[in-house]
Write a protein that holds these residues in place. Structure first.
Motif, PDB file in Angstrom:
ATOM      1  N   TYR A 115      18.547   5.524   5.031  1.00 57.25           N
ATOM      2  CA  TYR A 115      18.557   4.761   3.788  1.00 57.25           C
ATOM      3  C   TYR A 115      19.800   5.122   2.972  1.00 57.25           C
ATOM      4  CZ  TYR A 115      16.215   9.158   2.564  1.00 57.25           C
ATOM      5  OH  TYR A 115      15.883  10.478   2.440  1.00 57.25           O
TER       6      TYR A 115
ATOM      7  N   THR B  14      23.809  -0.703   9.128  1.00 58.09           N
ATOM      8  CA  THR B  14      23.258  -1.796   8.327  1.00 58.09           C
ATOM      9  C   THR B  14      24.364  -2.800   8.022  1.00 58.09           C
ATOM     10  OG1 THR B  14      23.737  -0.708   6.209  1.00 58.09           O
ATOM     11  CG2 THR B  14      21.611  -0.218   7.256  1.00 58.09           C
TER      12      THR B  14
ATOM     13  N   THR C 118      14.027   1.634  -3.872  1.00 56.69           N
ATOM     14  CA  THR C 118      15.081   0.625  -3.735  1.00 56.69           C
ATOM     15  C   THR C 118      15.295  -0.123  -5.043  1.00 56.69           C
ATOM     16  OG1 THR C 118      14.478   0.351  -1.404  1.00 56.69           O
ATOM     17  CG2 THR C 118      15.841  -1.361  -2.385  1.00 56.69           C
TER      18      THR C 118
END
Length: 250
Positions: A235, A38, A5
């Motif tokens: 992700y 998200t 990240t």
């Protein structure tokens, strides 16, 4: 933050600065490659702005630094001011420091934006807006009630006296603007317990069917929710991000 990240944030910062000359926030760019389940992914899909407030950048590791450097502080405050100015209801939830909302540089009613208004900056006012805060700290409601009963907070400010001694409780900075706003509402409790109740009641009143519901993590439903997130929410995908950049012609 995980290493992947942080590295991704650095790559997105490079895009934001060197390709787009700080025109787009890192949150927006990341959202183009994020899962629509998200917050940033849903925002990109719905073309709704999502921005990290200035105080929340602290504690985010390299990601927070990259977000902060992707656009200028002036631009971030101006964009947040536009969002807040257009909102009828503002909910503070899981927000440690909220000065930017009710003591921000462009807020004119309880904040410090009165001089910015002279310079034609993008100011907004909280006057008449409903500001709701979900918080575990019972002192928030005590301070709020003291202001309602005797204008104690406003008097302490006018007299230049320490608010902790005046109120008799550990005073947090964001309590001041919140308590003084006539239309603020404190709700004391655990976010994991409050949000499902609020969301379900709002959905019922608006006749909306919710496809996903969040629950307190310690409950059976909360544990199942976390497992579902791990199994289903993906992700950030770099390939999807590139496609998103092309679709937006960025």
């Amino acid at each position: 933050m995980g290493l992947r990240t942080e590295r991704l944030a650095e790559d997105l910062l490079d895009l934001a600065v060197n390709k787009f000359n700080k025109k787009y926030s890192l949150e927006f760019l990341a959202g183009l490659g994020a899962d629509p389940m998200t917050m940033i992914g849903a925002a990109a899909y719905k073309q709704i702005p999502v921005l990290v407030s200035i105080p929340q950048l602290v504690g985010g590791g390299a990601v927070g630094l990259c977000i902060g450097d992707s656009i200028s502080i002036h631009d971030r405050c101006a964009k947040n001011a536009e969002i807040l100015g257009n909102a009828d209801v503002i909910i503070e939830s899981g927000l440690a420091l909220a000065q930017e909302i009710h003591d921000g540089p462009f807020e004119t009613y309880t904040g410090h934006g009165i001089w910015a208004q002279w310079d034609n900056k993008p100011v907004y006012s909280l006057k008449g807006k409903h500001l709701i805060r979900f918080d575990l700290d019972e002192n928030l409601e005590k301070v709020w009630q003291q202001q309602r009963d005797s204008s104690k907070i406003q008097k302490a400010i006018a007299d230049g006296k320490p608010k902790t001694k005046i109120t008799g409780v550990p005073f947090r900075m964001e309590m001041s603007g919140f308590a003084r706003l006539e239309t603020s509402i404190p709700i004391v409790g655990d976010l994991g317990e409050i949000w499902p109740i609020v969301a379900s009641r709002v959905a019922k009143d608006l006749d909306i069917k919710l496809d996903f519901m969040s629950y307190k993590q310690e409950t059976t439903q909360g544990k199942e929710m976390r497992e579902w997130i791990v199994d289903n929410v993906k992700y950030i995908d770099r390939k999807k991000l590139k496609i998103g950049l092309n679709e937006y012609e960025l």
